[in-house]
Structure formats: C-alpha cells, structure tokens
Design a protein around this motif. Structure first.
Motif, mmCIF file in Angstrom:
data_model
loop_
_atom_site.group_PDB
_atom_site.id
_atom_site.type_symbol
_atom_site.label_atom_id
_atom_site.label_comp_id
_atom_site.label_asym_id
_atom_site.label_seq_id
_atom_site.Cartn_x
_atom_site.Cartn_y
_atom_site.Cartn_z
ATOM 1 N N UNK A 292 5.835 5.028 12.764
ATOM 2 C CA UNK A 292 5.813 5.790 11.511
ATOM 3 C C UNK A 292 7.132 5.603 10.763
ATOM 4 N N UNK A 293 8.237 5.520 11.484
ATOM 5 C CA UNK A 293 9.539 5.331 10.852
ATOM 6 C C UNK A 293 9.590 3.984 10.125
ATOM 7 N N UNK A 294 8.839 2.988 10.601
ATOM 8 C CA UNK A 294 8.746 1.714 9.877
ATOM 9 C C UNK A 294 8.076 1.933 8.521
ATOM 10 N N UNK A 295 7.098 2.812 8.484
ATOM 11 C CA UNK A 295 6.454 3.149 7.197
ATOM 12 C C UNK A 295 7.443 3.866 6.285
ATOM 13 N N UNK A 296 8.264 4.723 6.861
ATOM 14 C CA UNK A 296 9.300 5.414 6.081
ATOM 15 C C UNK A 296 10.260 4.372 5.497
ATOM 16 N N UNK A 297 10.692 3.439 6.325
ATOM 17 C CA UNK A 297 11.580 2.360 5.857
ATOM 18 C C UNK A 297 10.971 1.602 4.675
ATOM 19 N N UNK A 298 9.694 1.249 4.798
ATOM 20 C CA UNK A 298 9.025 0.514 3.718
ATOM 21 C C UNK A 298 9.004 1.320 2.423
ATOM 22 N N UNK A 299 8.774 2.612 2.538
ATOM 23 C CA UNK A 299 8.738 3.453 1.343
ATOM 24 C C UNK A 299 10.132 3.641 0.756
ATOM 25 N N UNK A 300 11.163 3.696 1.598
ATOM 26 C CA UNK A 300 12.538 3.762 1.113
ATOM 27 C C UNK A 300 12.839 2.504 0.302
ATOM 28 N N UNK A 301 12.513 1.357 0.845
ATOM 29 C CA UNK A 301 12.783 0.087 0.155
ATOM 30 C C UNK A 301 12.021 0.007 -1.161
ATOM 31 N N UNK B 52 -2.067 13.846 9.497
ATOM 32 C CA UNK B 52 -1.960 12.632 8.674
ATOM 33 C C UNK B 52 -1.611 12.960 7.214
ATOM 34 N N UNK B 53 -2.134 14.066 6.712
ATOM 35 C CA UNK B 53 -1.850 14.462 5.324
ATOM 36 C C UNK B 53 -0.370 14.824 5.144
ATOM 37 N N UNK B 54 0.164 15.505 6.108
ATOM 38 C CA UNK B 54 1.586 15.895 6.027
ATOM 39 C C UNK B 54 2.500 14.669 6.117
ATOM 40 N N UNK B 55 2.142 13.734 6.985
ATOM 41 C CA UNK B 55 2.926 12.504 7.101
ATOM 42 C C UNK B 55 2.841 11.680 5.814
ATOM 43 N N UNK B 56 1.645 11.618 5.228
ATOM 44 C CA UNK B 56 1.484 10.879 3.974
ATOM 45 C C UNK B 56 2.269 11.546 2.847
ATOM 46 N N UNK B 57 2.262 12.856 2.806
ATOM 47 C CA UNK B 57 3.017 13.579 1.773
ATOM 48 C C UNK B 57 4.511 13.299 1.903
ATOM 49 N N UNK B 58 5.002 13.211 3.134
ATOM 50 C CA UNK B 58 6.418 12.904 3.332
ATOM 51 C C UNK B 58 6.723 11.495 2.831
#
Length: 167
Positions: A15-24, A148-154
């Motif tokens: 999930x942190x990889x998804x966070x990284x992608x969204x940061x970029x 999943x909704x909370x993770x997507x919102x983040x």
C-alpha cells in the motif's frame, strides 16, 4: 521546485508503494520536479557512504519528502540510516520537510506510545537542516483495520495536498 522523495518499503506491491505513486503524481501535477530515491531498489547500503547519485539528487533540493511505513513506532532502519547520511551537509536548500506515512495502530495508541517516529523528524532531523523547516506530516492511522474506502480516500488526499505541503 526540486523535490527529493525518499521512499522506503521492501515490497513493490505494498500500500505504501501506492502512496509513493500518488505523492509523485501530486508533485508533478503541482509543477514540482520530483526525484525519487527508492532505498530498497537503489544501490544504497547503510554501511557505505551515501551514494553519489543520492548526494547529487539532494544538491539543490528545495524540499524533502519521506514516504514510508511506521513500524513499531518508528521509521524503517534503512530510512533512518539514509537520513543520517543525507543530512550531514545540512541540506542548505531544503525549506520544507514532509513525511507521508502509514501506521498499523490507531492514533490514540500511537499517541500513548509517544509518536516516536514523528518526534525523530521534529526534534532531530529538522534541526540538522540549515533552514530548520517545519515538519508537515500526513499519516494514515489504523491501516491494519482500515477499509478499502478509507485507504482510497487517503491516497486521494495525499495526491491533492502534497503540492501545497512542499511549498
């Protein structure tokens, strides 16, 4: 604006990889020049000097963004070692310091434990930087029980807000 993103997670599908992608993505959308340093995929070895490529990436950086999980109330060891080496010069151009992290436990549990990870950045890393920039932080608490909704919102919040946090 040149932004260095230091990313630390050993699993490419996390999930942190998804966070990284969204940061970029969010940084690019905000008109920044994000440079990613993936500590697990790079040649970084905490027992050797900071790689020349990392030092060159940090040269002239105006912002440093740390993307990582918080494990046992702190950062991954590889990130702490990298930060120690990277801040040896004081990073004179860095005027903003941002952490984007996930925590398995609740906000209350982490607060009771003293938020050690945030304190390390606030009290140690920030003071190593020449400009002593404020530390801004985005954190998803309770990842272990999140929906999943909370993770997507983040993820959405990270992408839309990261550009404003580095300025």
């Amino acid at each position: 604006m040149k932004v260095v993103v230091a990313y630390a997670h050993p699993c490419a599908e996390s999930y942190v990889a998804s966070v990284r992608d969204r940061v970029m993505s969010g940084l690019s959308a905000a008109g920044c020049e994000p440079l990613l340093i993936d500590l697990y995929e790079s040649s970084y070895d905490p027992y050797l000097p900071l790689p020349v490529a990392d030092a060159q990436s940090l040269d002239g950086a105006e912002s440093l963004v740390l993307v990582h999980p918080t494990w046992w109330t702190s950062h991954p060891a590889i990130l702490l070692a990298w930060i120690t080496q990277a801040t040896d010069t004081g990073l004179p151009g860095v005027r903003s310091l941002v952490s984007v992290t996930t925590l398995g436990g609740s906000k209350l549990a982490n607060r009771l434990a003293g938020e050690a990870g945030a304190r390390v950045i606030d009290r140690a890393v920030r003071r190593q930087l020449v400009e002593h920039p404020p530390h801004r932080r985005m954190a998803l608490y309770g990842l272990d029980q999140s929906t999943p909704e909370r993770r997507q919102a983040f993820l959405d919040r990270v992408e839309t807000r990261i550009g404003g946090l580095v300025r």
